[in-house]
Design a protein around this motif. Structure first.
Motif, PDB file in Angstrom:
ATOM      1  N   SER A 204      -2.917 -19.327 -67.850  1.00  0.00           N
ATOM      2  CA  SER A 204      -3.531 -19.933 -69.023  1.00  0.00           C
ATOM      3  C   SER A 204      -3.704 -21.442 -68.896  1.00  0.00           C
ATOM      4  CB  SER A 204      -2.732 -19.586 -70.278  1.00  0.00           C
ATOM      5  OG  SER A 204      -1.378 -19.876 -70.078  1.00  0.00           O
TER       6      SER A 204
ATOM      7  N   LEU B 204       0.778 -31.429 -71.368  1.00  0.00           N
ATOM      8  CA  LEU B 204       0.052 -31.034 -72.574  1.00  0.00           C
ATOM      9  C   LEU B 204       1.024 -30.881 -73.740  1.00  0.00           C
ATOM     10  CD1 LEU B 204      -2.428 -30.092 -74.085  1.00  0.00           C
ATOM     11  CD2 LEU B 204      -2.047 -27.789 -73.194  1.00  0.00           C
TER      12      LEU B 204
ATOM     13  N   LEU C 165       2.042 -34.244 -74.932  1.00  0.00           N
ATOM     14  CA  LEU C 165       0.970 -34.935 -75.664  1.00  0.00           C
ATOM     15  C   LEU C 165       0.890 -34.403 -77.095  1.00  0.00           C
ATOM     16  CD1 LEU C 165      -1.895 -35.224 -73.000  1.00  0.00           C
ATOM     17  CD2 LEU C 165      -0.119 -36.873 -73.597  1.00  0.00           C
ATOM     18  N   LYS C 166       1.070 -33.100 -77.228  1.00  0.00           N
ATOM     19  CA  LYS C 166       1.053 -32.537 -78.582  1.00  0.00           C
ATOM     20  C   LYS C 166       2.214 -33.078 -79.399  1.00  0.00           C
ATOM     21  CE  LYS C 166      -1.669 -28.396 -77.756  1.00  0.00           C
ATOM     22  NZ  LYS C 166      -1.699 -26.918 -77.644  1.00  0.00           N
TER      23      LYS C 166
ATOM     24  N   LYS D 149       1.421 -36.620 -80.524  1.00  0.00           N
ATOM     25  CA  LYS D 149       0.513 -36.618 -81.683  1.00  0.00           C
ATOM     26  C   LYS D 149       1.296 -36.290 -82.948  1.00  0.00           C
ATOM     27  CE  LYS D 149      -4.020 -36.945 -80.922  1.00  0.00           C
ATOM     28  NZ  LYS D 149      -5.136 -37.315 -81.788  1.00  0.00           N
TER      29      LYS D 149
ATOM     30  N   SER E 137      -7.728 -32.132 -67.833  1.00  0.00           N
ATOM     31  CA  SER E 137      -8.723 -32.684 -68.760  1.00  0.00           C
ATOM     32  C   SER E 137      -8.069 -33.511 -69.849  1.00  0.00           C
ATOM     33  CB  SER E 137      -9.497 -31.566 -69.429  1.00  0.00           C
ATOM     34  OG  SER E 137      -9.884 -30.615 -68.493  1.00  0.00           O
ATOM     35  N   TRP E 138      -6.965 -32.999 -70.390  1.00  0.00           N
ATOM     36  CA  TRP E 138      -6.378 -33.687 -71.526  1.00  0.00           C
ATOM     37  C   TRP E 138      -5.823 -35.062 -71.171  1.00  0.00           C
ATOM     38  CZ3 TRP E 138      -5.149 -28.427 -70.677  1.00  0.00           C
ATOM     39  CH2 TRP E 138      -4.088 -28.213 -69.783  1.00  0.00           C
TER      40      TRP E 138
ATOM     41  N   GLU F 172      -7.234 -37.222 -69.352  1.00  0.00           N
ATOM     42  CA  GLU F 172      -8.352 -38.147 -69.361  1.00  0.00           C
ATOM     43  C   GLU F 172      -8.818 -38.389 -70.797  1.00  0.00           C
ATOM     44  OE1 GLU F 172     -11.302 -36.609 -66.777  1.00  0.00           O
ATOM     45  OE2 GLU F 172     -12.786 -38.145 -67.305  1.00  0.00           O
ATOM     46  N   ILE F 173      -8.741 -37.361 -71.590  1.00  0.00           N
ATOM     47  CA  ILE F 173      -9.249 -37.360 -72.947  1.00  0.00           C
ATOM     48  C   ILE F 173      -8.309 -38.058 -73.922  1.00  0.00           C
ATOM     49  CG2 ILE F 173      -9.560 -35.750 -74.883  1.00  0.00           C
ATOM     50  CD1 ILE F 173     -11.872 -35.928 -72.887  1.00  0.00           C
ATOM     51  N   PHE F 174      -7.041 -38.029 -73.596  1.00  0.00           N
ATOM     52  CA  PHE F 174      -6.036 -38.545 -74.522  1.00  0.00           C
ATOM     53  C   PHE F 174      -6.204 -40.040 -74.713  1.00  0.00           C
ATOM     54  CE2 PHE F 174      -1.666 -39.669 -75.869  1.00  0.00           C
ATOM     55  CZ  PHE F 174      -1.491 -38.726 -76.863  1.00  0.00           C
ATOM     56  N   ASP F 175      -5.696 -40.509 -75.847  1.00  0.00           N
ATOM     57  CA  ASP F 175      -5.785 -41.929 -76.131  1.00  0.00           C
ATOM     58  C   ASP F 175      -4.379 -42.486 -76.305  1.00  0.00           C
ATOM     59  OD1 ASP F 175      -7.475 -44.159 -76.511  1.00  0.00           O
ATOM     60  OD2 ASP F 175      -6.881 -44.158 -78.622  1.00  0.00           O
ATOM     61  N   PRO F 176      -3.866 -43.274 -75.406  1.00  0.00           N
ATOM     62  CA  PRO F 176      -4.541 -43.767 -74.206  1.00  0.00           C
ATOM     63  C   PRO F 176      -4.571 -42.707 -73.117  1.00  0.00           C
ATOM     64  CG  PRO F 176      -2.260 -44.419 -74.150  1.00  0.00           C
ATOM     65  CD  PRO F 176      -2.455 -43.700 -75.453  1.00  0.00           C
ATOM     66  N   PRO F 177      -5.518 -42.792 -72.207  1.00  0.00           N
ATOM     67  CA  PRO F 177      -5.545 -41.847 -71.089  1.00  0.00           C
ATOM     68  C   PRO F 177      -4.286 -41.998 -70.231  1.00  0.00           C
ATOM     69  CG  PRO F 177      -7.205 -43.575 -70.803  1.00  0.00           C
ATOM     70  CD  PRO F 177      -6.674 -43.716 -72.181  1.00  0.00           C
TER      71      PRO F 177
ATOM     72  N   LYS G 229     -15.957 -40.685 -74.367  1.00  0.00           N
ATOM     73  CA  LYS G 229     -15.033 -41.674 -73.810  1.00  0.00           C
ATOM     74  C   LYS G 229     -15.796 -42.671 -72.942  1.00  0.00           C
ATOM     75  CE  LYS G 229     -10.507 -41.046 -74.355  1.00  0.00           C
ATOM     76  NZ  LYS G 229      -9.374 -41.959 -74.254  1.00  0.00           N
TER      77      LYS G 229
ATOM     78  N   ILE H 154      -5.895 -32.821 -78.999  1.00  0.00           N
ATOM     79  CA  ILE H 154      -5.361 -34.022 -78.355  1.00  0.00           C
ATOM     80  C   ILE H 154      -6.270 -35.220 -78.537  1.00  0.00           C
ATOM     81  CG2 ILE H 154      -5.096 -34.956 -76.008  1.00  0.00           C
ATOM     82  CD1 ILE H 154      -2.774 -33.249 -77.103  1.00  0.00           C
TER      83      ILE H 154
END
Lengths: 338, 338
Positions: free
Chosen positions: A72, A253, A256-257, A260, A279-280, A282-287, B260, B283
């Motif tokens: 997954s 991941l 990161l959750k 948040k 992917s996450w 790169e997407i997260f703030d901050p990366p 981004k 995220i």
DNA sequence: CTGAAAGCGCTAACAG
DNA sequence: CTGTTAGCGCTTTCAG
């Protein structure tokens, strides 16, 4: 619509089954005219070879077993994805088995693969020690080509494709230290796996250079939930590390959750880096700063090695290949200079 | 170590192969004492049935083929993951085939599965029309149970498990409209797929209620790259929509990366919503409002239906099951009220 | 309760 | 160049 076998088309043309077999499998010993005729009626009748019969006769199945802990997360999914491409292009079928990092499931699946007469196995083994006997039997007695990827089994001579965990951890640690961190924690992958053990071990090698505390070291069990929970536990500590290494992408991941959820400010409240990109990150703030492995490559190379073994089977056992892939350090913005 | 077959253990005990077979497969007609003896020596010798032989004899393979477009995104990976669990627990093996949304690859894989004598097929078909004949042959002539999931083939009577795209789109549209948007664009999945077509169609049903322009409608081709590029193209337009629906999770990932990269402010510069949830939606900053399907459920249900068909095979062809899963609307913060 | 024998579909000697 | 024959390992009548 009854099934059309070699016999069917042999009768149709009044020739023998053997001839049809030869013609269709491209073997010499059939006149061009007859061969063409046979091929044509085979097509017309919609002949489909019965793989089970061939497998039984030849003792080969043109099937490869792929063993992974889970699917997954993106990491193994990408690996399997590239393996499937390579193998199916080469005419092999892929049997997928997921072990959920459970040794007895692993054993069960391996048994099934043996019964199925798979021609080779690609495995990310559960543990460094678990099922060692079984793997040994498969490789030495059954002489099945096995390629380990991502993880290895201790003391088993087999080809393998892994990422340089030691180098990856060092890059991460040295980077954190260079940013002024000397209170560092880690959420490492399941320590029974070779990757988990290696990453933890390399981390501990820094024990003289930095401050390490027991409570800052968590076995996150490799999955998302472990990353989530371990992160929260660490943030509850009175004395917290200033930086945290998270040992694989799924646990990142989870972390990161948690971040948040807890509304933690990265990198002000704590700096984090990840072993693995996703992917996450790169997407997260901050990366998220990380070292990345290339799962696509891992799958590609492992499958190619296996294919190569399969072709070269008659030759004497060649040297085992041990591919160690370099990681790539990706600096983003999740670490504060202190 | 030579292989141990029924013959081996028959010789060992001086009984016939037939008896051994009966004893081991739990069939009646063997005395308890003998049976026990046979089972024991079978265990001692490490007997493993040869699946190819059984498959040939019985015409069954205890193998299921799973066809998916791709595996690298989390959506299908989760589906396959749950299917694998269900099927392997039920004693079936899973052959994984990825079509890359290419109809000829799909056809090839289907052929292989037929040759392999799979007992059933779980498929997320490439197109609504492509390979219709082949599927029909498989279902009607070969009488193989087929369950479509996520996507369907037009005019084929088969069980299927899909998500309610129409309802999902409506939830998204109505929400946007309620937030004051009437200039809405869409990046929809490959329109040859049933999901792509359905989502686009539902979107177009709103053409009287809102303003729709040609350039605001993009076929993102279902993959990440399409989401990325389509998003950028839309942002280059002189007249832009105020809100954008992105039609699946992989394309949303692409769009988020574009956002981004272009340093676009969501939802100030543009509002976005996604069909499908994924880790990155949660995220991202701001987190993305979406309707979510539950891939785990899809896999579970599809596999269970197939298993049920397999068990009930002798019965007359029952009603086809058509499961339509509801989506869940998840409001987050990617839409501005205007 | 047990054994002998046939055959699933295919390949590979061996003959002709 | 083509046909006959013998199995691969297993299940399943049919006899005994």
């Amino acid at each position: 619509m009854k099934k059309v076998a070699l016999k069917t088309i042999a009768k149709e043309l009044g020739v023998s089954i053997a001839t049809v077999s030869r013609a269709l499998s491209g073997k010499p010993g059939v006149s061009d005219r007859l061969r063409e005729q046979i091929v044509n009626t085979a097509k017309r009748l919609g002949y489909q070879p019965n793989i089970a019969a061939t497998a039984l006769r030849i003792g080969k199945s043109t099937t490869i077993g792929v063993l992974i802990p889970e699917l997954s997360g993106s990491f193994f999914a990408e690996i399997v994805s590239s393996m499937e491409k390579v193998l199916s292009d080469a005419g092999y079928r892929v049997i997928l088995c997921s072990t959920e990092d459970n040794p007895s499931k692993e054993a069960e699946h391996l048994q099934t693969l043996i019964n199925l007469n798979v021609e080779g196995i690609l495995s990310a083994p559960v543990g460094m020690k678990s099922n060692k006997q079984l793997y040994r039997r498969i490789i030495e007695d059954l002489k099945l080509p096995v390629v380990f990827f991502d993880r290895i089994v201790e003391g088993i001579e087999a080809d393998n494709v892994v990422t340089d965990s030691k180098e990856g951890m060092r890059l991460l640690m040295d980077y954190l230290i260079s940013k002024g961190h000397h209170k560092i924690g880690i959420i490492h992958p399941l320590k029974e796996t070779s990757t988990g053990a290696e990453r933890l071990k390399t981390f501990l090698e820094y024990k003289d250079k930095i401050k390490i505390r027991r409570e800052w070291i968590k076995d996150g069990g490799s999955f998302e939930v472990g990353g989530y929970e371990s992160f929260i536990e660490i943030m509850k500590l009175k004395e917290k590390p200033t930086a945290l290494i998270i040992g694989n992408n799924l646990m990142t991941l989870g972390a990161l959750k948690a971040i948040k959820r807890l509304k933690i400010k990265i990198p002000d409240d704590i700096s984090i880096v990840s072993f693995d990109d996703a992917s996450w990150n790169e997407i997260f703030d901050p990366p998220i700063t990380c070292v990345s492995q290339d799962p696509y490559q891992i799958g590609l190379i492992s499958a190619s090695i296996l294919l190569d073994k399969l072709k070269a089977k008659r030759k004497t056992t060649r040297e085992k290949m041990r591919v160690v892939l370099k990681v790539k350090f990706i600096e983003r913005r999740s670490v504060k200079k202190i």
